[in-house]
Design an enzyme around this catalytic site. Structure first.
Site, PDB file in Angstrom:
ATOM      1  N   ASP A  80       1.495  -0.781  -0.839  1.00 45.73           N
ATOM      2  CA  ASP A  80       0.734  -1.731  -0.797  1.00 45.73           C
ATOM      3  C   ASP A  80       0.664  -2.957  -1.891  1.00 45.73           C
ATOM      4  OD1 ASP A  80      -1.298  -0.743  -1.849  1.00 45.73           O
ATOM      5  OD2 ASP A  80      -2.419  -0.505   0.043  1.00 45.73           O
ATOM      6  N   HIS A  90     -11.779   1.347 -10.188  1.00 46.41           N
ATOM      7  CA  HIS A  90     -10.844   0.326 -10.910  1.00 46.41           C
ATOM      8  C   HIS A  90     -10.527  -0.665  -9.920  1.00 46.41           C
ATOM      9  CE1 HIS A  90      -7.903   2.355  -8.390  1.00 46.41           C
ATOM     10  NE2 HIS A  90      -7.286   1.315  -8.633  1.00 46.41           N
ATOM     11  N   ARG A 129     -10.025  -4.044  -7.720  1.00 43.97           N
ATOM     12  CA  ARG A 129     -10.232  -5.646  -7.826  1.00 43.97           C
ATOM     13  C   ARG A 129     -11.530  -6.039  -6.958  1.00 43.97           C
ATOM     14  NH1 ARG A 129      -6.953  -9.743  -9.717  1.00 43.97           N
ATOM     15  NH2 ARG A 129      -5.109  -8.315  -9.597  1.00 43.97           N
ATOM     16  N   GLU A 155      -4.202  -6.117  -1.371  1.00 43.40           N
ATOM     17  CA  GLU A 155      -3.398  -5.129  -0.638  1.00 43.40           C
ATOM     18  C   GLU A 155      -3.119  -5.235   1.039  1.00 43.40           C
ATOM     19  OE1 GLU A 155      -4.333  -3.572  -4.873  1.00 43.40           O
ATOM     20  OE2 GLU A 155      -5.504  -4.535  -3.139  1.00 43.40           O
TER      21      GLU A 155
END
Length: 369
Positions: A97, A211, A213, A133
């Site tokens: 994705d 990590h 976003r 995603e």
């Protein structure tokens, strides 16, 4: 002979496509395999390819510092358009994705070349969790000629979106195949790596990755608050954190945690080194998708620092718990595990994501496509 183009750009894509690439390469009379790396994660993706004994035929070097999502998409699409212009392609294989996945699917679709989507049908149904995603994988499903779904739940999601059933195959997740590629010798080398780093890999190891976003900003602050509390309370435990290079994450983690002697901050790890830690960890805290799939194979309790997951099977099977960036939940669930011995907290559930035969199943389906 079919000319099959694999398009990827990140480390997770390499890990999950490598078993399929290796499987198709076993049949050179049937497939001409072309491997294209957009280098969305340049160092990590190429490093991981080397581990699997693979090398990209085409490298696109699409990343620039501080690009917007639109700029990244534009660069990848333009670069891929030239790849299709210069090569005769019969089918494109993408996985997951990422921006590379969407661009690979679109570039192939625009030229009316079939798209085969590995790890199709994962859904959170919240377009901002994970962002971007969730939208990318939904869009990829619309143009895919074949959707390789890891689980029945993923298949049902695709059917719900009116994807034709004859375009969906449940094959498990190729990440389990990748785990089975690890030799005993490789794992021993991983152990030596941590010995050289003076990192104790014992029954009091906590592995942490963060990590995503959507966890930037205030959320990462709350996550670090919780980690700092646990680090102080469980000073006899070792907390290993492979730190993502994104400055939104890296700078905050180092500023808050680097001075604790029981915290080991590392650069992103080679795939076998990360697997070695998962195999030996007492507890995993993560917002990674791949780790949610891999950890059940090792019976390691996993706290998922996200509010939505497209990997609900792990939650349903009791091998992972959604805690988001909620300070109290992270603390409460972690304390419940860290206050006990590792043997007491091992999970007995089977991995709901596959049995290591996904690549063979995918090859057989492609052969008859």
């Amino acid at each position: 002979m079919k000319n099959i183009l694999f398009v990827f750009g990140t480390r997770p894509e390499v890990i999950k496509l490598a078993p399929v690439i290796i499987e198709l390469k076993k049949y050179p009379e049937l497939y001409n395999v072309i491997v294209c790396n957009t280098e969305q994660q340049k160092e990590l993706s190429n490093q991981t390819l080397t581990y699997f004994g693979l090398k990209a035929d085409i490298n696109l070097d699409c990343m620039k510092p501080n690009q917007t999502l639109i700029e990244v998409q534009t660069r990848i699409l333009n670069a891929l358009d030239k790849v299709y212009e210069n090569n005769s392609i019969d089918a494109t294989i993408v996985q997951g994705d990422t921006m590379t996945v969407l661009c690979g699917a679109l570039a192939s679709f625009y030229r009316k070349i079939p798209v085969y989507h590995v790890e199709a049908g994962l859904r959170s149904y919240d377009i901002y969790e994970p962002f971007p995603e969730e939208v990318m994988r939904q869009m990829t499903s619309r143009v895919a000629e074949i959707n390789f779904a890891p689980t029945e739940k993923n298949k049902k999601a695709l059917l719900k979106e009116n994807i034709s059933e004859d375009k969906i195959y449940v094959v498990g997740n190729t990440v389990i195949d990748a785990l089975f590629c690890l030799s005993e010798e490789t794992m021993q080398k991983a152990g030596l790596y941590f010995e050289d780093k003076k990192i104790k890999v014992n029954d009091k190891l906590v592995l942490i990755t963060a990590h995503r976003r959507e966890n930037h900003g205030e959320r990462i602050d709350k996550i670090i608050d919780a980690i700092e509390y646990l680090v102080q309370k469980y000073s006899d435990h070792t907390f290993v954190i492979p730190v993502h290079p994104n400055p939104n994450v890296k700078n905050k983690i180092y500023r808050r945690l680097e001075n604790y002697c029981n915290v080991k901050l590392l650069a992103p790890l080679d795939y076998p080194y990360l697997v070695y830690l998962m195999k030996n960890a007492k507890l995993i805290l993560t917002d990674s998708g791949g780790i949610q799939e891999e950890a059940p194979s090792f019976g390691c309790p996993t706290l998922v620092m996200r509010y939505e997951t497209e990997r609900q099977e792990g939650v349903d099977a009791g091998v992972s718990v959604l805690v988001g960036a909620d300070y109290n939940k992270i603390i409460s669930y972690s304390e419940n595990i860290l206050s006990k011995s590792r043997s007491e907290t091992r999970l007995k559930a089977q991995n709901p994501y596959g049995n290591g035969t996904s690549a063979k199943q995918i090859e057989a389906i492609i052969r008859n496509a």
